[in-house]
Write a protein that holds these residues in place. Structure first.
Motif: not given
Length: 445
Positions: A17, A23, A51, A284
């Motif tokens: 993530r 989150p 994500v 990310d």
């Protein structure tokens, strides 16, 4: 994710993530969509890691083209507030509390479910369900439920759960789309049913964990008692016609329950998916310090997303934010999944458009394969039809023109046409229509 150091699943998901990314919770709508496509590892791991798939799709240059407007959000919140005002009196009426023996005008108990953190709210919800007084109505406003999905915990928040005087639990789903003349949009009702089925599954987990069974005998809760405690029909509350007045319909979700239970059980465990990813894989977006825009290079992000296999189908376009990205790659690879799940199932081992065409022309494929045989039969019928069409040839240019064709200069003129040349044999001023008083051109005008 091949690493020499053993790390927990939570740490792996945080790396995927992004360590500085908050989150996104996995809700019932996402679970229903995931259960509808259990073979998609890409959606499974991105949802488990929390994500933001919409932001990822934007960064990839393939943004989703669906969503809910702010107006729809505000209208839905206003309608839900109306349903639950005055101590949920309107909701009790829709549940049929007025017809319940011994509960006329008694109202309902609405326990406080506030607690710190999701784990605290889940525990408070379980306690409120277990302490619901028999013989009275108890309404849980936005309880929080937990459900284990492929090795990760999903927190689910239904609009309401009603505990009836007989101890049964009912999921209440409040939607802002209308029920017109006793009927509603079938697609929206189906989506609400699939979403509610996830809530019912989570309530079954709570019921199984409670020590006291439905019959109050003090024995351990059996699977039959668990199923009897949570009702398999949910109450769908919607506006009536074009007003804001609430009305409700009971929706049987047994079919959605069985499908969702089976599909969730087929999901590949998240540990297996993450273990197979290359070391250093992350989704990310590397936002700027003020969080206004992502700085991750598109090519790098695309490579990271494509390391996780996807199972695209046209149905994904209305349920997944990454559907357009997956569709573009599926089309570029010539995958037959882009044409629909039904066709993909009929073609068997033929997974690409190139292999399908080769099998149809006889260049490849096993003739004993029913899919190959059907393709070759279809190709033969097409070739036969084209041959017949070519044999007929184009229309003969020397064929006589249709005498009734008004564009043909050789066609006889219409005597009633004012633009037609006058008949030289007819006397001046004569017409074929007798002069009827009051029925002349002036009367027509």
């Amino acid at each position: 994710m091949s690493t020499s150091t053993a790390i927990s699943l939570r740490e792996r998901l945080a790396i995927l993530r992004g360590p500085a990314t908050v989150p996104r919770p996995l809700d019932a709508r996402a679970l229903a969509a995931l259960a509808a496509n259990p073979g998609c590892r890409r959606r499974a791991v991105l949802d488990a890691a929390g994500v933001d798939k919409g932001a990822v799709a934007e960064a990839l240059g393939a943004p989703a083209r669906f969503g809910q407007s702010r107006f729809a959000f505000s209208r839905g919140h206003a309608f839900e507030a109306r349903v639950k005002k005055d101590g949920c009196a309107e909701l009790l009426r829709l549940l049929g509390a007025e017809e319940s023996a011994g509960t006329e005008g008694a109202g309902a108990v609405v326990p406080d479910l506030a607690a710190p953190g999701p784990e605290g709210r889940v525990a408070r919800t379980r306690l409120a369900l277990g302490e619901a007084a028999p013989g009275a109505w108890t309404l849980l406003d936005h309880p929080l439920l937990a459900l284990d999905v492929a090795g990760t915990t999903a927190y689910l928040e239904p609009d309401a759960v009603a505990v009836a005087p007989d101890g049964s639990w009912t999921v209440v789903e409040i939607k802002s789309f209308p029920i017109l003349d006793g009927g509603a949009d079938a697609m929206k009702v189906g989506a609400a049913a699939r979403q509610s089925a996830v809530y019912v599954l989570a309530l079954d987990v709570v019921a199984a964990g409670l020590a006291q069974p439905v019959d109050g005998s003090g024995a351990d809760a059996s699977p039959a008692n668990v199923r009897n405690r949570t009702r398999s029909d949910i109450l769908l509350v919607c506006p009536k016609d074009f007003s804001n007045l609430p009305t409700a319909e009971w929706v049987d979700v047994r079919k959605q329950l069985s499908v969702t239970r089976r599909q969730l059980a087929r999901l590949t465990r998240i540990e297996e998916i993450t273990a197979a990813l290359p070391e250093g894989t992350t989704f990310d977006l590397a936002y700027t310090a003020d969080g206004s825009r992502p700085t991750r290079p598109r090519a790098e992000l695309t490579s990271a997303v494509n390391t996780v296999p996807a199972a695209y189908a046209p149905e994904c376009l209305s349920t997944c934010e990454l559907a357009f990205h997956c569709r573009d790659h599926s089309r570029a690879a010539g995958r037959v999944e882009a044409l629909g799940r039904g066709l993909r199932a009929d073609l068997g081992d033929l997974t690409t458009v190139e292999s399908v065409l080769a099998a149809a022309t006889g260049a490849a494929g096993d003739p004993a394969d029913p899919a190959v045989a059907a393709l070759r039969r279809a190709a033969a019928l097409r070739a036969e039809a084209l041959a017949v069409s070519d044999a007929a040839g184009p229309a003969d240019p020397a064929a006589p023109a249709d005498p009734a064709d008004p564009t043909d200069p050789a066609a006889p003129a219409d005597p009633t046409d004012p633009a037609a040349p006058a008949d030289p044999a007819a006397p001046a001023g004569a017409t074929d229509v007798p002069d009827v008083p009051g029925k002349g051109a002036a009367a027509c005008r």
